[in-house]
Design a protein around this motif. Structure first.
Motif, short mmCIF file in Angstrom:
data_model
loop_
_atom_site.label_atom_id
_atom_site.label_comp_id
_atom_site.label_asym_id
_atom_site.label_seq_id
_atom_site.Cartn_x
_atom_site.Cartn_y
_atom_site.Cartn_z
N ALA A 1 -5.92 2.59 3.98
CA ALA A 1 -6.73 2.37 4.84
C ALA A 1 -6.16 0.85 5.42
O ALA A 1 -6.45 0.30 6.47
N ALA A 2 -5.56 -0.09 4.33
CA ALA A 2 -5.17 -1.24 4.94
C ALA A 2 -4.08 -1.10 5.90
O ALA A 2 -3.94 -2.00 7.01
N GLY A 3 -3.24 -0.11 5.87
CA GLY A 3 -2.24 0.20 6.57
C GLY A 3 -2.77 0.55 8.19
O GLY A 3 -2.29 0.22 9.15
N ALA B 1 2.55 3.72 9.17
CA ALA B 1 3.35 4.19 8.26
C ALA B 1 4.23 3.17 7.73
O ALA B 1 4.42 3.29 6.30
N GLY B 2 4.63 2.29 8.47
CA GLY B 2 5.45 1.11 7.77
C GLY B 2 4.60 0.02 6.96
O GLY B 2 5.23 -0.12 5.83
N ALA B 3 3.39 0.08 7.32
CA ALA B 3 2.70 -1.07 6.47
C ALA B 3 2.03 -0.08 5.12
O ALA B 3 2.31 -0.65 4.02
N TYR B 4 2.04 1.22 5.30
CA TYR B 4 1.74 2.13 4.21
C TYR B 4 2.95 2.08 3.09
O TYR B 4 2.68 1.81 1.90
N GLY B 5 4.05 2.12 3.65
CA GLY B 5 5.20 2.06 2.92
C GLY B 5 5.79 0.90 2.01
O GLY B 5 6.03 0.79 1.13
N LEU B 6 5.19 -0.23 2.98
CA LEU B 6 5.44 -1.45 2.27
C LEU B 6 4.38 -1.71 1.11
O LEU B 6 4.78 -2.36 0.15
N PHE B 7 3.36 -1.40 1.37
CA PHE B 7 2.07 -1.54 0.27
C PHE B 7 2.61 -0.53 -0.84
O PHE B 7 2.72 -0.99 -2.25
#
Length: 127
Positions: free
Chosen positions: A70-72, A99-105
């Motif tokens: 959800a944050a991504g 996708a990038g933010a989720y991967g970083l999380f």
């Protein structure tokens, strides 16, 4: 010492959070993003990470996977911009940011779990 029921609830809760985020984004907010398959693919990847984290005892990775979905999306919705491709079709980069933010999380959760395990090993050697 935690009770068995409390540990099970703690292990199940990230699955509930991921499911709630998926339902909200995929169905309730569909008009905002218009993507049919991407939320499914992201949730599937998140579920795979969540299962692996639960089996490996990676509590932080599990929570990063659950909350990062959800944050991504939120980051993608806030930072995305639309455009037009050469053929006149609409484009949007929300999915790339998501996708990038989720991967970083997820990578952050893995890093925290690895750091915590290393710290516990060092503490047990010193005792």
């Amino acid at each position: 010492m935690e009770s068995r029921g409390r540990r099970r609830l703690g292990a199940a809760l990230p699955f509930v959070v991921l499911g709630a985020g998926y339902g909200l984004i995929r169905f309730v907010l569909f008009g905002m993003h218009g993507m049919k398959d991407w939320p499914d693919l992201m949730a599937g990847a998140g579920l795979a990470v969540l299962i692996a984290a639960a089996l490996a005892g990676g509590r932080r990775t599990a929570w990063a996977s659950a909350l990062g979905y959800a944050a991504g999306f939120l980051l993608g919705a806030l930072l995305s911009c639309g455009g037009t491709d050469p053929g006149g079709g609409k484009t949007n980069n929300l999915w790339i940011i998501w996708a990038g933010a989720y991967g970083l999380f997820i990578l952050g959760g893995i890093a925290l779990d690895l750091w915590k395990r290393q710290k516990e090993r060092q503490d047990s050697r010193q005792s």
